[in-house]
Design a protein around this motif. Sequence first.
Motif, PDB file in Angstrom:
ATOM      1  N   MET A   1       0.842  -1.197   0.000  1.00  0.00           N
ATOM      2  CA  MET A   1       0.000   0.000   0.000  1.00  0.00           C
ATOM      3  C   MET A   1       0.879   1.250   0.000  1.00  0.00           C
ATOM      4  O   MET A   1       1.870   1.324   0.718  1.00  0.00           O
ATOM      5  N   SER A   2       0.486   2.214  -0.822  1.00  0.00           N
ATOM      6  CA  SER A   2       1.341   3.367  -1.086  1.00  0.00           C
ATOM      7  C   SER A   2       0.561   4.665  -0.940  1.00  0.00           C
ATOM      8  O   SER A   2      -0.562   4.776  -1.437  1.00  0.00           O
ATOM      9  N   VAL A   3       1.181   5.638  -0.290  1.00  0.00           N
ATOM     10  CA  VAL A   3       0.594   6.968  -0.154  1.00  0.00           C
ATOM     11  C   VAL A   3       1.232   7.818  -1.261  1.00  0.00           C
ATOM     12  O   VAL A   3       2.361   8.292  -1.136  1.00  0.00           O
ATOM     13  N   ARG A   4       0.506   7.972  -2.365  1.00  0.00           N
ATOM     14  CA  ARG A   4       1.129   8.419  -3.607  1.00  0.00           C
ATOM     15  C   ARG A   4       1.655   9.850  -3.557  1.00  0.00           C
ATOM     16  O   ARG A   4       2.713  10.137  -4.128  1.00  0.00           O
ATOM     17  N   ASP A   5       0.941  10.765  -2.902  1.00  0.00           N
ATOM     18  CA  ASP A   5       1.455  12.133  -2.896  1.00  0.00           C
ATOM     19  C   ASP A   5       2.732  12.227  -2.073  1.00  0.00           C
ATOM     20  O   ASP A   5       3.667  12.958  -2.433  1.00  0.00           O
ATOM     21  N   TYR A   6       2.825  11.462  -0.993  1.00  0.00           N
ATOM     22  CA  TYR A   6       4.063  11.448  -0.215  1.00  0.00           C
ATOM     23  C   TYR A   6       5.174  10.722  -0.977  1.00  0.00           C
ATOM     24  O   TYR A   6       6.340  11.110  -0.901  1.00  0.00           O
ATOM     25  N   GLN A   7       4.810   9.687  -1.708  1.00  0.00           N
ATOM     26  CA  GLN A   7       5.798   8.974  -2.514  1.00  0.00           C
ATOM     27  C   GLN A   7       6.465   9.905  -3.522  1.00  0.00           C
ATOM     28  O   GLN A   7       7.661   9.778  -3.822  1.00  0.00           O
ATOM     29  N   LYS A   8       5.697  10.875  -4.034  1.00  0.00           N
ATOM     30  CA  LYS A   8       6.202  11.764  -5.075  1.00  0.00           C
ATOM     31  C   LYS A   8       6.809  13.054  -4.528  1.00  0.00           C
ATOM     32  O   LYS A   8       7.273  13.903  -5.301  1.00  0.00           O
ATOM     33  N   ARG A   9       6.832  13.193  -3.219  1.00  0.00           N
ATOM     34  CA  ARG A   9       7.408  14.410  -2.650  1.00  0.00           C
ATOM     35  C   ARG A   9       8.927  14.440  -2.764  1.00  0.00           C
ATOM     36  O   ARG A   9       9.532  15.510  -2.688  1.00  0.00           O
ATOM     37  N   THR A  10       9.545  13.272  -2.907  1.00  0.00           N
ATOM     38  CA  THR A  10      10.998  13.197  -3.027  1.00  0.00           C
ATOM     39  C   THR A  10      11.356  12.266  -4.172  1.00  0.00           C
ATOM     40  O   THR A  10      10.539  11.435  -4.580  1.00  0.00           O
ATOM     41  N   PRO A  11      12.579  12.362  -4.709  1.00  0.00           N
ATOM     42  CA  PRO A  11      12.975  11.446  -5.793  1.00  0.00           C
ATOM     43  C   PRO A  11      13.008   9.986  -5.348  1.00  0.00           C
ATOM     44  O   PRO A  11      12.876   9.093  -6.182  1.00  0.00           O
ATOM     45  N   GLN A  12      13.199   9.736  -4.050  1.00  0.00           N
ATOM     46  CA  GLN A  12      13.184   8.366  -3.538  1.00  0.00           C
ATOM     47  C   GLN A  12      11.823   8.090  -2.909  1.00  0.00           C
ATOM     48  O   GLN A  12      11.220   8.957  -2.299  1.00  0.00           O
ATOM     49  N   TRP A  13      11.365   6.848  -3.030  1.00  0.00           N
ATOM     50  CA  TRP A  13       9.988   6.518  -2.684  1.00  0.00           C
ATOM     51  C   TRP A  13       9.768   6.178  -1.207  1.00  0.00           C
ATOM     52  O   TRP A  13       8.632   5.946  -0.782  1.00  0.00           O
ATOM     53  N   THR A  14      10.804   6.131  -0.435  1.00  0.00           N
ATOM     54  CA  THR A  14      10.727   5.576   0.915  1.00  0.00           C
ATOM     55  C   THR A  14       9.592   6.159   1.743  1.00  0.00           C
ATOM     56  O   THR A  14       8.855   5.426   2.409  1.00  0.00           O
ATOM     57  N   ILE A  15       9.435   7.466   1.728  1.00  0.00           N
ATOM     58  CA  ILE A  15       8.483   8.106   2.638  1.00  0.00           C
ATOM     59  C   ILE A  15       7.038   7.700   2.336  1.00  0.00           C
ATOM     60  O   ILE A  15       6.215   7.570   3.230  1.00  0.00           O
ATOM     61  N   GLY A  16       6.732   7.473   1.073  1.00  0.00           N
ATOM     62  CA  GLY A  16       5.360   7.081   0.721  1.00  0.00           C
ATOM     63  C   GLY A  16       5.093   5.605   0.846  1.00  0.00           C
ATOM     64  O   GLY A  16       3.952   5.158   0.685  1.00  0.00           O
ATOM     65  N   LYS A  17       6.141   4.825   1.167  1.00  0.00           N
ATOM     66  CA  LYS A  17       6.016   3.373   1.254  1.00  0.00           C
ATOM     67  C   LYS A  17       6.180   2.864   2.681  1.00  0.00           C
ATOM     68  O   LYS A  17       6.250   1.647   2.891  1.00  0.00           O
ATOM     69  N   ASN A  18       6.221   3.762   3.668  1.00  0.00           N
ATOM     70  CA  ASN A  18       6.506   3.327   5.032  1.00  0.00           C
ATOM     71  C   ASN A  18       5.544   3.864   6.073  1.00  0.00           C
ATOM     72  O   ASN A  18       5.857   3.879   7.258  1.00  0.00           O
ATOM     73  N   PHE A  19       4.357   4.284   5.632  1.00  0.00           N
ATOM     74  CA  PHE A  19       3.343   4.646   6.618  1.00  0.00           C
ATOM     75  C   PHE A  19       3.018   3.410   7.458  1.00  0.00           C
ATOM     76  O   PHE A  19       3.035   2.276   6.960  1.00  0.00           O
ATOM     77  N   ASP A  20       2.734   3.628   8.727  1.00  0.00           N
ATOM     78  CA  ASP A  20       2.384   2.502   9.600  1.00  0.00           C
ATOM     79  C   ASP A  20       1.197   1.740   9.014  1.00  0.00           C
ATOM     80  O   ASP A  20       0.279   2.331   8.439  1.00  0.00           O
ATOM     81  N   ALA A  21       1.240   0.408   9.194  1.00  0.00           N
ATOM     82  CA  ALA A  21       0.140  -0.474   8.776  1.00  0.00           C
ATOM     83  C   ALA A  21      -0.218  -0.270   7.311  1.00  0.00           C
ATOM     84  O   ALA A  21      -1.383  -0.081   6.954  1.00  0.00           O
ATOM     85  N   SER A  22       0.796  -0.325   6.456  1.00  0.00           N
ATOM     86  CA  SER A  22       0.560  -0.165   5.023  1.00  0.00           C
ATOM     87  C   SER A  22       1.170  -1.297   4.193  1.00  0.00           C
ATOM     88  O   SER A  22       1.174  -1.221   2.964  1.00  0.00           O
ATOM     89  N   GLY A  23       1.669  -2.341   4.855  1.00  0.00           N
ATOM     90  CA  GLY A  23       2.267  -3.454   4.127  1.00  0.00           C
ATOM     91  C   GLY A  23       1.655  -4.774   4.541  1.00  0.00           C
ATOM     92  O   GLY A  23       2.158  -5.452   5.437  1.00  0.00           O
ATOM     93  N   GLY A  24       0.573  -5.174   3.892  1.00  0.00           N
ATOM     94  CA  GLY A  24      -0.060  -6.456   4.201  1.00  0.00           C
ATOM     95  C   GLY A  24       0.857  -7.608   3.830  1.00  0.00           C
ATOM     96  O   GLY A  24       1.416  -7.620   2.722  1.00  0.00           O
ATOM     97  N   PHE A  25       0.976  -8.620   4.728  1.00  0.00           N
ATOM     98  CA  PHE A  25       2.036  -9.626   4.593  1.00  0.00           C
ATOM     99  C   PHE A  25       1.523 -10.958   5.128  1.00  0.00           C
ATOM    100  O   PHE A  25       1.453 -11.179   6.325  1.00  0.00           O
ATOM    101  N   GLY A  26       1.138 -11.876   4.221  1.00  0.00           N
ATOM    102  CA  GLY A  26       0.646 -13.180   4.665  1.00  0.00           C
ATOM    103  C   GLY A  26      -0.470 -13.686   3.740  1.00  0.00           C
ATOM    104  O   GLY A  26      -0.583 -13.235   2.612  1.00  0.00           O
ATOM    105  N   PRO A  27      -1.333 -14.580   4.237  1.00  0.00           N
ATOM    106  CA  PRO A  27      -1.333 -15.131   5.594  1.00  0.00           C
ATOM    107  C   PRO A  27      -0.432 -16.353   5.781  1.00  0.00           C
ATOM    108  O   PRO A  27      -0.078 -16.692   6.892  1.00  0.00           O
ATOM    109  N   VAL A  28      -0.054 -17.000   4.641  1.00  0.00           N
ATOM    110  CA  VAL A  28       0.761 -18.210   4.765  1.00  0.00           C
ATOM    111  C   VAL A  28       1.988 -18.103   3.875  1.00  0.00           C
ATOM    112  O   VAL A  28       1.983 -17.416   2.848  1.00  0.00           O
ATOM    113  N   LEU A  29       3.034 -18.807   4.298  1.00  0.00           N
ATOM    114  CA  LEU A  29       4.252 -18.923   3.512  1.00  0.00           C
ATOM    115  C   LEU A  29       4.302 -20.335   2.956  1.00  0.00           C
ATOM    116  O   LEU A  29       4.292 -21.304   3.715  1.00  0.00           O
ATOM    117  N   VAL A  30       4.336 -20.452   1.631  1.00  0.00           N
ATOM    118  CA  VAL A  30       4.413 -21.754   0.974  1.00  0.00           C
ATOM    119  C   VAL A  30       5.868 -22.012   0.625  1.00  0.00           C
ATOM    120  O   VAL A  30       6.518 -21.178  -0.015  1.00  0.00           O
TER     121      VAL A  30
END
Length: 287
Positions: free
Chosen positions: A162-191
């Motif tokens: 999940m990405s916060v697009r306006d924050y992602q575009k505020r800088t040349p690097q995407w880190t800030i728009g990709k690290n909001f809390d609770a924005s990376g769904g991960f699971g539910p199982v590992l195969v």
Amino acid sequence: MKFTTFLQGGQTRLGLLDGDSVIDLHAAQTQVPPSLRAALAQGVDLAAAADAALASSAPRLPMSSLMLAPLVPEPGKIICLGLNYFDHAKEGGREKPEYPWFFFRGATSLLAHGAAGIAPRVSVKFDYEAEIALVIGRRVPRHVSQDDAPGYVFGYTCFNDMSVRDYQKRTPQWTIGKNFDASGGFGPVLVTADELPYAATGLKIQGRLNGEVMQSANTSDMIWGVAETIALLSDVLTLEPGDVIVMGTPAGVGQARTPPVWMKAGDSFEVEIERIGTLVNPIRAED
């Protein structure tokens, strides 16, 4: 084999799936740490431990009754790829990049299957990205070959970058728009990798918003596949057990639509990957 991570008494536990039930692997096999990352780092033979647990009378917990956690709650590294599908690069107005667009996520951005992604109060441009992710099983030597690289993958799972697009575009690097809390769904199982095609190629991947298909592709459509990605990263850094690599999203993201489609409170997004499973995250507003 399929593994999951769940919460019990406020602590994360490594679970082994047995049908619709889960075995607490540490409770069944005490030599196995209750953390996937720790088990991999210690070189535990999880296949042997899983076989023994399945053959035992260890208690089975209904999967539906468990509160899950991100599969690796605190990875050493979370490395993500941007623009890794030809159609997604095109919809963003770009040609194939000459080198993968790598960026990092932090552990506080992760959330489990069933947990709510948080639509931030500072933006309405909250987007979805259906992706396949992998977990490294063994320390990867520097400059590993593409032929050998997939052998270092322990397993594969679903991810919603999940990405916060306006924050992602505020800088040349995407880190800030990709690290909001609770924005990376991960699971539910590992195969585990042995249950899937080589390097997880040829798997259908789909992203659905409120049941409507928004993204539909195949992992064979990736520009840089698993083998090449791991090989390129190994030229730069050491990949360790429990590290996570998130392989990028196909076309159909919300920002590329006319008009744009943004996630909001009350929505739900699903990531389904063939032979792996379905990750579901409802969306709620930030408190």
